[in-house]
Scaffold this active site. Structure first.
Site: not given
Ligand SMILES: [Zn+2]
Length: 603
Positions: A16-18
């Site tokens: 996940l790139e948040l």
């Protein structure tokens, strides 16, 4: 790394790139929590989808470890855990499952229905064969499958509001350690703080387990993990996991969703896989690669074995630690938290030619559903820090890898430049034993001074007496104590050294800001000679020990209530910075920056 989990372990992992900014200002952290809170919880709940059950010996009823579970039409098998238990993540549909174990006749169960919600429970009872050769014929049983009765959470009151975390700031390593030990200490019934080993610079690789039965794999209960801060300069995941620890601990027993989740799942949270890189990173940095790699300058996300391309870089201590972790625990689902854009990635990273492109895994449908469950629950915000174009999270398999490659390539030179000439600190292993002993002696001394006999040391082994604190670490440590224990601490500076470092003074008292002239005052001073820093370390440990045990241990509580304890851990911070570890007899660092021996300087 997600491919490694999927291909070599039973674990489905997504990346996940948040946040668009890798290291946003601390003022944005609360918003990041608000945006991601529901998603973080929902993703853990996804560990319960699909089909679960046990593979057992039909004669003895014993669980069969390492039995293979295959799903017709999906070319990806999983194996059972120590008790013969398995969790196969699947999207709703009808499936035929086969269980195979050496020495048993294989068994296929057809038409198992998977619905939305909790997993369908299906057990396999395998008949032993006389030989260990797997026969050609496969036994087939046709059942409609049993649908598990969902756990109805205890009566949800519409007025119930879960307690939200309060601690929104960037946690440097010493501060993070204090935070983790504080929660492990305050919530011993649902937590276990453990370490996977040490980073290149000897920082512990901490994991907080949260479960109703910490330390134990309960048969049939799936295990979940989050990993944050694998790239040291992508810090939002690190802070979110600390927030999540606080949220789960504070709401267990009162919030139905949290209570149900912790009771039914064994959750492992690793806030930082790259603590060394983090310390090199800069707040406010949105795009650079400073601090991305570990201390040996390797990208940890490119350091795991790849199924298609051989990895030639030496395997790093952080990678080895996580690989053994993945082998040791039967993780079912996992997410790795990054930053730099808003994107969810899932296997595979590359194709058979090693090219980073859309490359479907056999479980593409499951991964898509899991990835979507995260992105759907991201709170939409109008925060100005968000780029409106990328605000909506998109799900895709391709692209992110290429972005990462570009970033590394375009700035490799600058990155190497900044790393040059930096000596790495040597091991501090041999510092722990003697210091612990001296610390116990110090505590005994302190107790004796106050007539406190029978003082019991309960948690000295948990203290940070394994790594020396530089001036920066020492400052972060003291700030961390004040952040975590604001009601009994007060940090002031007595002034600055010749080189403008603060001479910190920490007060520990039940009323830290109020003068209580009737109370006796004890002052501990250390580090007058910068080349003899053991006393400094002991005082830091003492300070945390008192904070950890206040209101837990009656002797410590009484001591803090009735005494004003002042700790000046480093009187000569300039000398301390010059001193070298393992130099037992060197005079380097003994004096202050102007060559004065401070011990003979008082008039
Ligand atoms: Zn990253």
């Amino acid at each position: 790394m997600q491919d490694y989990n999927y291909v070599w372990a039973n674990c489905f992992e997504i990346t996940l790139e948040l946040s668009c900014c890798k290291y946003p200002p601390a003022s944005q952290l609360r918003q990041e929590w608000e945006n991601n809170r529901e998603s973080l919880i929902t993703l853990i709940e996804k560990v319960h989808i699909g089909i679960k059950g046990f593979v057992k010996d039909s004669v003895t009823g014993a669980g069969l470890e390492n039995a293979t579970i295959s799903v017709a039409g999906i070319n990806h098998n999983i194996t059972t855990g120590r008790f013969g238990d398995f969790h196969r993540l699947l999207i709703p549909g009808i499936y035929n499952l086969t269980a195979v174990s050496t020495g048993y006749a294989p068994l296929t169960i057809n038409n198992i229905m998977v619905k939305e919600g909790p997993a369908t429970e299906t057990d396999f009872s395998l008949r032993p064969t006389v030989t260990s050769v797997i026969p050609d014929s496969t036994e087939t049983v046709s059942t409609p499958g049993t649908v598990a009765i969902p756990n109805i959470p205890p009566g949800t009151s519409s007025s119930h509001q879960p307690i939200q975390p309060k601690d929104f700031h960037h946690h440097h390593f010493p501060d993070m350690e204090i935070f983790l030990r504080r929660f492990a200490n305050e919530y011993p019934n649902i937590t276990r703080l453990y370490s996977l080993g040490k980073s290149v610079e000897s920082r512990e690789l901490y994991v907080m387990e949260i479960s109703d039965n910490p330390g134990v794999h309960e048969p049939g209960e799936p295990e979940f993990k989050y990993i944050g801060n694998m790239h040291g300069n992508e810090v939002v995941g690190r802070e979110l996991l600390l927030n999540l620890i606080e949220y789960l601990c504070k709401n267990f027993g009162t919030d139905p969703e949290v209570t149900d989740l912790v009771r039914s799942t064994r959750i492992h949270l690793m806030p930082s896989m790259n603590p060394d890189g983090y310390e090199k990173s800069q707040e406010g940095d949105s795009i650079s690669v400073v601090g991305r790699n570990n201390s040996n300058n390797f990208d940890l996300n490119r350091n795991f074995p790849d199924q298609f391309v051989p990895i030639t870089d030496p395997t790093q201590p952080e990678t080895i630690a996580v690989m053994s972790w993945v082998k040791a625990y039967p993780f079912v689902l996992s997410a790795n938290l990054h930053g730099g854009s808003l994107v969810v990635n899932y296997p595979f990273d590359d194709n058979e030619q090693g090219v980073a492109t859309y490359s479907k895994s056999p479980d593409d449908a499951v991964f898509q559903q899991i990835a979507l469950s995260y992105s759907k629950n991201i709170r939409e915000t109008s925060t100005s820090g968000y780029n409106p174009v990328t605000k909506n999270v998109t799900v895709r398999s391709e692209g992110a890898i290429q972005v990462n490659f570009t970033l590394v390539r375009s700035s490799t030179d600058a990155n190497n430049e900044s790393e040059k000439g930096k000596g790495e600190s040597a091991s501090t292993d041999d510092a722990s034993d003697p210091t612990t002993k001296e610390f116990e002696a110090l505590i005994k001394h302190l107790s004796a001074e106050n007539g406190l006999e029978g003082f019991m040391l309960s948690s000295s082994s948990d203290l940070a007496l394994y790594r020396y604190h530089s001036y920066k670490d020492l400052s972060e440590f003291l700030r961390g104590l004040v952040m975590n224990y604001p009601h009994i601490t007060n940090l002031t500076t007595l002034g600055q050294s010749a080189e403008y470092r603060h001479i910190w003074s920490l007060e520990i008292s039940n009323k830290p800001n109020i003068s209580e002239p009737e109370e006796p005052k004890i002052r501990f001073v250390a580090g007058i000679h910068g080349n003899a820093p053991v006393g400094t370390e002991l005082l830091l440990a003492l300070a945390e020990f008192l904070c950890l045990n206040y209101k837990k241990n009656p002797v410590v509580t009484q001591l803090v209530d009735r005494t004003r304890i002042v700790i000046v851990p480093s009187l000569n911070p300039d000398g301390r910075e010059r001193a070298q570890e393992k130099e037992c007899t060197s005079k380097t660092g003994q004096t202050n920056a102007r060559g004065k021996d401070l011990d003979t300087d008082f008039t």
